[in-house]
Design a protein around this motif. Sequence first.
Motif, PDB file in Angstrom:
ATOM      1  N   ALA A 150       0.842  -1.196   0.000  1.00 12.60           N
ATOM      2  CA  ALA A 150       0.000   0.000   0.000  1.00 12.60           C
ATOM      3  C   ALA A 150       0.877   1.245   0.000  1.00 12.60           C
ATOM      4  O   ALA A 150       2.075   1.188   0.297  1.00 12.60           O
ATOM      5  CB  ALA A 150      -0.916  -0.006   1.226  1.00 12.60           C
ATOM      6  N   THR A 151       0.263   2.379  -0.334  1.00  7.23           N
ATOM      7  CA  THR A 151       0.946   3.669  -0.340  1.00  7.23           C
ATOM      8  C   THR A 151       0.011   4.724   0.250  1.00  7.23           C
ATOM      9  O   THR A 151      -1.157   4.457   0.526  1.00  7.23           O
ATOM     10  CB  THR A 151       1.316   4.107  -1.769  1.00  7.23           C
ATOM     11  OG1 THR A 151       0.126   4.562  -2.443  1.00  7.23           O
ATOM     12  CG2 THR A 151       1.938   2.972  -2.565  1.00  7.23           C
ATOM     13  N   ALA A 152       0.532   5.947   0.400  1.00  9.20           N
ATOM     14  CA  ALA A 152      -0.286   7.075   0.870  1.00  9.20           C
ATOM     15  C   ALA A 152      -0.786   7.914  -0.303  1.00  9.20           C
ATOM     16  O   ALA A 152      -1.206   9.057  -0.118  1.00  9.20           O
ATOM     17  CB  ALA A 152       0.510   7.942   1.837  1.00  9.20           C
ATOM     18  N   ASN A 153      -0.774   7.353  -1.506  1.00 11.32           N
ATOM     19  CA  ASN A 153      -1.203   8.122  -2.675  1.00 11.32           C
ATOM     20  C   ASN A 153      -2.626   8.654  -2.547  1.00 11.32           C
ATOM     21  O   ASN A 153      -2.924   9.767  -2.976  1.00 11.32           O
ATOM     22  CB  ASN A 153      -1.101   7.261  -3.936  1.00 11.32           C
ATOM     23  CG  ASN A 153       0.296   7.242  -4.520  1.00 11.32           C
ATOM     24  OD1 ASN A 153       1.104   8.121  -4.240  1.00 11.32           O
ATOM     25  ND2 ASN A 153       0.594   6.229  -5.317  1.00 11.32           N
ATOM     26  N   ASP A 154      -3.506   7.859  -1.963  1.00  8.80           N
ATOM     27  CA  ASP A 154      -4.898   8.289  -1.841  1.00  8.80           C
ATOM     28  C   ASP A 154      -5.011   9.511  -0.935  1.00  8.80           C
ATOM     29  O   ASP A 154      -5.734  10.464  -1.239  1.00  8.80           O
ATOM     30  CB  ASP A 154      -5.762   7.148  -1.289  1.00  8.80           C
ATOM     31  CG  ASP A 154      -7.241   7.462  -1.366  1.00  8.80           C
ATOM     32  OD1 ASP A 154      -7.710   7.823  -2.450  1.00  8.80           O
ATOM     33  OD2 ASP A 154      -7.922   7.363  -0.332  1.00  8.80           O
ATOM     34  N   PHE A 213      -3.943   1.179   3.455  1.00 14.12           N
ATOM     35  CA  PHE A 213      -4.074   2.607   3.753  1.00 14.12           C
ATOM     36  C   PHE A 213      -5.559   2.929   3.801  1.00 14.12           C
ATOM     37  O   PHE A 213      -6.284   2.740   2.824  1.00 14.12           O
ATOM     38  CB  PHE A 213      -3.378   3.440   2.672  1.00 14.12           C
ATOM     39  CG  PHE A 213      -3.315   4.908   2.987  1.00 14.12           C
ATOM     40  CD1 PHE A 213      -2.252   5.434   3.717  1.00 14.12           C
ATOM     41  CD2 PHE A 213      -4.315   5.765   2.555  1.00 14.12           C
ATOM     42  CE1 PHE A 213      -2.180   6.791   4.002  1.00 14.12           C
ATOM     43  CE2 PHE A 213      -4.261   7.125   2.832  1.00 14.12           C
ATOM     44  CZ  PHE A 213      -3.190   7.640   3.560  1.00 14.12           C
ATOM     45  N   VAL A 214      -6.030   3.407   4.961  1.00 14.91           N
ATOM     46  CA  VAL A 214      -7.429   3.803   5.140  1.00 14.91           C
ATOM     47  C   VAL A 214      -7.441   5.289   5.466  1.00 14.91           C
ATOM     48  O   VAL A 214      -7.083   5.698   6.568  1.00 14.91           O
ATOM     49  CB  VAL A 214      -8.105   2.995   6.272  1.00 14.91           C
ATOM     50  CG1 VAL A 214      -9.555   3.411   6.416  1.00 14.91           C
ATOM     51  CG2 VAL A 214      -7.999   1.497   5.992  1.00 14.91           C
ATOM     52  N   THR A 215      -7.825   6.108   4.519  1.00 12.48           N
ATOM     53  CA  THR A 215      -7.681   7.555   4.648  1.00 12.48           C
ATOM     54  C   THR A 215      -8.419   8.112   5.854  1.00 12.48           C
ATOM     55  O   THR A 215      -9.620   7.871   6.027  1.00 12.48           O
ATOM     56  CB  THR A 215      -8.186   8.259   3.376  1.00 12.48           C
ATOM     57  OG1 THR A 215      -7.468   7.755   2.241  1.00 12.48           O
ATOM     58  CG2 THR A 215      -7.977   9.762   3.473  1.00 12.48           C
ATOM     59  N   ASN A 216      -7.685   8.837   6.695  1.00 14.36           N
ATOM     60  CA  ASN A 216      -8.244   9.528   7.849  1.00 14.36           C
ATOM     61  C   ASN A 216      -7.748  10.969   7.772  1.00 14.36           C
ATOM     62  O   ASN A 216      -6.623  11.274   8.167  1.00 14.36           O
ATOM     63  CB  ASN A 216      -7.785   8.858   9.151  1.00 14.36           C
ATOM     64  CG  ASN A 216      -8.453   9.455  10.384  1.00 14.36           C
ATOM     65  OD1 ASN A 216      -8.840  10.625  10.398  1.00 14.36           O
ATOM     66  ND2 ASN A 216      -8.584   8.652  11.426  1.00 14.36           N
ATOM     67  N   SER A 223      -3.844   6.755   9.154  1.00 19.23           N
ATOM     68  CA  SER A 223      -4.262   6.162   7.878  1.00 19.23           C
ATOM     69  C   SER A 223      -3.478   4.910   7.514  1.00 19.23           C
ATOM     70  O   SER A 223      -4.062   3.909   7.093  1.00 19.23           O
ATOM     71  CB  SER A 223      -4.153   7.195   6.754  1.00 19.23           C
ATOM     72  OG  SER A 223      -5.014   8.286   6.978  1.00 19.23           O
ATOM     73  N   PRO A 224      -2.137   4.902   7.641  1.00 14.26           N
ATOM     74  CA  PRO A 224      -1.402   3.669   7.313  1.00 14.26           C
ATOM     75  C   PRO A 224      -1.621   2.592   8.368  1.00 14.26           C
ATOM     76  O   PRO A 224      -1.595   2.876   9.574  1.00 14.26           O
ATOM     77  CB  PRO A 224       0.071   4.129   7.309  1.00 14.26           C
ATOM     78  CG  PRO A 224       0.047   5.611   7.314  1.00 14.26           C
ATOM     79  CD  PRO A 224      -1.227   6.003   7.995  1.00 14.26           C
ATOM     80  N   ARG A 225      -1.833   1.385   7.921  1.00 14.46           N
ATOM     81  CA  ARG A 225      -1.980   0.241   8.819  1.00 14.46           C
ATOM     82  C   ARG A 225      -0.965  -0.803   8.380  1.00 14.46           C
ATOM     83  O   ARG A 225      -1.177  -1.536   7.409  1.00 14.46           O
ATOM     84  CB  ARG A 225      -3.412  -0.295   8.780  1.00 14.46           C
ATOM     85  CG  ARG A 225      -4.419   0.778   9.214  1.00 14.46           C
ATOM     86  CD  ARG A 225      -5.833   0.299   9.243  1.00 14.46           C
ATOM     87  NE  ARG A 225      -6.729   1.361   9.688  1.00 14.46           N
ATOM     88  CZ  ARG A 225      -8.040   1.221   9.848  1.00 14.46           C
ATOM     89  NH1 ARG A 225      -8.619   0.052   9.573  1.00 14.46           N
ATOM     90  NH2 ARG A 225      -8.773   2.233  10.268  1.00 14.46           N
ATOM     91  N   PHE A 226       0.146  -0.851   9.106  1.00 14.69           N
ATOM     92  CA  PHE A 226       1.282  -1.660   8.703  1.00 14.69           C
ATOM     93  C   PHE A 226       1.089  -3.115   9.115  1.00 14.69           C
ATOM     94  O   PHE A 226       0.766  -3.416  10.255  1.00 14.69           O
ATOM     95  CB  PHE A 226       2.572  -1.143   9.342  1.00 14.69           C
ATOM     96  CG  PHE A 226       2.946   0.265   8.959  1.00 14.69           C
ATOM     97  CD1 PHE A 226       2.606   0.784   7.723  1.00 14.69           C
ATOM     98  CD2 PHE A 226       3.646   1.071   9.835  1.00 14.69           C
ATOM     99  CE1 PHE A 226       2.954   2.079   7.364  1.00 14.69           C
ATOM    100  CE2 PHE A 226       4.007   2.370   9.499  1.00 14.69           C
ATOM    101  CZ  PHE A 226       3.658   2.872   8.250  1.00 14.69           C
TER     102      PHE A 226
END
Length: 373
Positions: A150-154, A213-216, A223-226
């Motif tokens: 996953a990435t933080a792109n969203d 990554f679940v946007t908060n 948001s990141p869930r490793f």
Amino acid sequence: MTIRNFILTGTAMISLVFSSCIKDEALNTEADIETATISKDYVKLSTRIENEYVNFYVNTKAPITALAPEFTLTEGATIEPKSGTVRDFTNPQLYTVTSQNGTYKKTYTVSVIVSEFATKYSFENTTVKSNYYYEWYEQSDENNKIYLWATANDGFNLSYLFASGKPNKDNFVTTIEPNGKEGQGVKMQTLVTGKTGASVAPIAAGNLFLGKFVTNIAKPLESPRFGISWANEPVKLTGYYKYKAGEEFKSHKGNPTELTKDTFDAYAVFFKVEDDNDFLKATHNFDFVTNPESDTRIISYARIKPQDRKETSDWTYFEIPFIKLNGRKMEPNAKYKLAVVFSSSIEGDKYNGAIGSVLSIDEVEVITEKQSK
């Protein structure tokens, strides 16, 4: 027209108004599966629900010939076969969702995928999400894609939308590295978030991690869930990287730092979990290294040493051993996850970094105890 617009007295009047409103209200036209679940004892990775398919990722204990998935649907919709029906998922099964008004139908292909995930990642397989940014996947067979990375792109795209009023189609914190060590790799870059995000998150470090990554928007660091489910104890993390630091390192609102120049990070954490909803947060700060009792879930970790975080324009090999905490060992029948994280700015979680820092990685591998024997 709705009942709560008025305060009415008298049973007859209430009944009349209620009946009238029901007639006026349009029935829901949506026909979507919103959630899909099976017993958590069989879950290996978070269920993936897309427009017309559902993928369950399960461990080898799952009785795939007799599973009974349960679904929640958009308001008023129905599903056939019914939620909770026992079915044989040796092959994918079809489910039809019908909207509340009966006009719209959608057929979902529901698959149950039993897989020991790959331990080597070449990042050759990508798909485009929302028509403008990439996600990386592994292929379990010719029909099923497993999204481990996953990435933080969203989140970055949302920040861009707020600032400009249009989606960002040209520049993302994590993109394809076209000239990888072999084939293509992944490129992470530290970028400015724009005027709207400046007060909360003035920079965004490029990142790539095992997890989701679940946007908060209110709490971006949540948001990141490793971490993804992992069966065998890791011994070392290897791969290739290139790195160039941005010109000017800045700290956000006086966040404490000893850095005067940006650098990257590459690390992994192996930890025990109760269920699939457990994960490692982006705010962990490696407190468990100096104080192992601060997080008793952690079994071991691997992190690239400061002297090995070198700027290089050539693909450079790295090999990082896992270090056990207080002699901790895997327990029979317990569940574990592995987080692997890369970032173009080591203090990106504090919004400290240099605009223009670029980290590229490729041919990443997690060597396990099972493989080393």
